[in-house]
Design an enzyme around this catalytic site. Sequence first.
Site, short mmCIF file in Angstrom:
data_model
loop_
_atom_site.label_atom_id
_atom_site.label_comp_id
_atom_site.label_asym_id
_atom_site.label_seq_id
_atom_site.Cartn_x
_atom_site.Cartn_y
_atom_site.Cartn_z
N ASP A 27 0.93 -1.18 0.02
CA ASP A 27 0.04 0.06 -0.07
C ASP A 27 1.02 1.31 -0.10
O ASP A 27 2.11 1.14 0.39
CB ASP A 27 -0.67 0.03 1.38
CG ASP A 27 -1.43 1.06 1.52
OD1 ASP A 27 -2.20 1.62 0.66
OD2 ASP A 27 -1.52 1.77 2.52
N ASP A 29 0.00 5.29 0.71
CA ASP A 29 0.00 6.11 1.94
C ASP A 29 -0.11 5.45 3.28
O ASP A 29 -0.89 4.48 3.42
CB ASP A 29 -1.33 7.11 1.74
CG ASP A 29 -0.93 8.49 2.58
OD1 ASP A 29 0.05 9.33 1.97
OD2 ASP A 29 -1.71 8.64 3.49
N ASN A 61 -5.23 2.97 -3.41
CA ASN A 61 -6.58 3.16 -3.41
C ASN A 61 -6.63 5.02 -3.84
O ASN A 61 -7.75 5.50 -4.02
CB ASN A 61 -7.43 3.28 -2.05
CG ASN A 61 -8.04 1.90 -2.26
OD1 ASN A 61 -8.15 0.93 -3.03
ND2 ASN A 61 -8.76 1.55 -1.30
N ASN A 62 -5.50 5.57 -3.90
CA ASN A 62 -5.57 7.17 -4.35
C ASN A 62 -5.84 7.22 -5.80
O ASN A 62 -4.90 6.72 -6.57
CB ASN A 62 -4.16 7.75 -3.56
CG ASN A 62 -4.37 9.38 -3.80
OD1 ASN A 62 -5.00 9.61 -4.66
ND2 ASN A 62 -3.61 9.83 -2.87
N HIS A 190 -9.00 10.39 4.85
CA HIS A 190 -7.82 10.27 4.91
C HIS A 190 -7.09 11.47 5.88
O HIS A 190 -7.64 12.31 5.90
CB HIS A 190 -7.14 10.40 3.57
CG HIS A 190 -7.94 9.66 2.47
ND1 HIS A 190 -7.45 8.15 2.51
CD2 HIS A 190 -8.55 9.73 1.64
CE1 HIS A 190 -8.22 7.52 1.58
NE2 HIS A 190 -9.01 8.55 0.99
N LYS A 221 -9.25 -1.58 -3.40
CA LYS A 221 -8.98 -2.40 -2.03
C LYS A 221 -10.19 -2.10 -1.32
O LYS A 221 -10.57 -0.93 -1.07
CB LYS A 221 -7.82 -2.13 -1.27
CG LYS A 221 -6.65 -2.41 -2.08
CD LYS A 221 -5.37 -1.80 -1.27
CE LYS A 221 -5.33 -0.37 -1.31
NZ LYS A 221 -3.96 0.23 -0.78
N ASP A 246 -1.73 -0.44 5.94
CA ASP A 246 -1.75 0.43 7.04
C ASP A 246 -3.48 0.52 7.68
O ASP A 246 -3.50 1.01 8.71
CB ASP A 246 -1.13 1.71 7.30
CG ASP A 246 -2.04 2.81 6.28
OD1 ASP A 246 -2.17 2.47 5.10
OD2 ASP A 246 -2.69 3.92 6.81
N1 PLP Z 1 -7.49 8.42 -1.83
C1 PLP Z 1 -7.07 9.60 -1.36
C2 PLP Z 1 -7.74 10.95 -2.23
C3 PLP Z 1 -5.85 9.83 -0.59
O1 PLP Z 1 -5.43 11.04 -0.22
C4 PLP Z 1 -5.27 8.79 0.07
C5 PLP Z 1 -4.43 8.78 0.82
O2 PLP Z 1 -3.60 9.86 1.01
C6 PLP Z 1 -5.79 7.55 -0.46
C7 PLP Z 1 -6.89 7.44 -1.04
C8 PLP Z 1 -5.21 6.28 0.23
O3 PLP Z 1 -4.41 5.64 -0.57
P1 PLP Z 1 -3.47 4.34 -0.17
O4 PLP Z 1 -4.33 3.21 -0.50
O5 PLP Z 1 -2.17 4.44 -0.89
O6 PLP Z 1 -3.28 4.37 1.50
CA CA Z 2 -2.81 3.34 3.14
#
Ligand code: PLP
Ligand code: CA
Length: 307
Positions: A27, A29, A61-62, A190, A221, A246
């Site tokens: 993952d 963030d 998921n970002n 977030h 996810k 996380d």
């Molecule tokens: N979507 C957005 C808009 C975000 O800002 C973030 C985290 O900063 C996420 C999703 C989650 O990302 P990840 O799946 O990498 O934790």
């Molecule tokens: Ca994450």
Amino acid sequence: TSSRGCVTLRGAQIRDLLDAKHNVLFDCDGVIWNGETAVTGAPEVVSLLKQRGKRVFFVTNNCTRPRENYVQKFCRLGFTDVAEEEIFSSAYCSAAYLRDVARLQGKVYVIGCGGVMKELQDAGVPVVEEDSAADREPGTSIYNCPLDPDVKAVLVGYDENFTFMKLAKACCYLRNSECLFLATDPDPWHPLRGGRITPGSGSLTAALETASSRKATVIGKPSRFMYECIASQFDLDPARSLMIGDRLETDILFGSNCGLSTVLTLTGVSTLEEAHRYRDSEAPEQKDCVPDYVVESVADFLQALEE
Ligand code: PLP
Ligand code: CA
């Protein structure tokens, strides 16, 4: 047994786990970075895994950036040997779903951001142009705003320009039961800097689910589709794959859904107490959010890789 999982990994155990795995899914963030700051040691861990012959993937998921933009972010934060092909975002996978699985014959109405639009464009999926200027013309309202008869799917993702008008249009399109309803990801919120949070795609999807009395198909996810997207391009054995995340309800559940071993890092959203609560719960479905292993940080992998 009722209390399996949440094993805190130390030195030799990390080495044994890595010996048993060929693919590591990260993952982003909360695991390898927080916003614009790399987690200390994470770039070295990624490089060393690759040097040891492991295959590395990034599953985020970002949906706000297209893939090529992620490559720049990886470089900026010190991850200098990450390839575009290793990055799987909910925007990229949503576009792949519409093109390859749904084989959409028509246009997509998007509530989302630039990252989603760019991935749809790269995948050749037609999008209705959102003309917010026209929507702001005097006299334009939810009664008379134009609707495109070619829309065959609604895709919802993170959108800082979310409006009542967009919600109204989307639920008009969804009146047609043949119009697909997709969500990039279910994330509720977030963390931002300074203790603030931002609402996530899941909160906008929930508004549209209520307004349309329908349920979205989630692409990101914990849906298996992101794994299938990787597996369609790379030969992956789930038994030899590790998911590091996380957030228990997305990353760890994703790993469980796909038959992967799971590691929770404590540098992001979920806490050890929350993991224990899932582990100690009586409800069997809660067990899928229990990580097999826990580390403080991905940096805990460094020692095992350096020797
Ligand atoms: N979507 C957005 C808009 C975000 O800002 C973030 C985290 O900063 C996420 C999703 C989650 O990302 P990840 O799946 O990498 O934790
Ligand atoms: Ca994450």
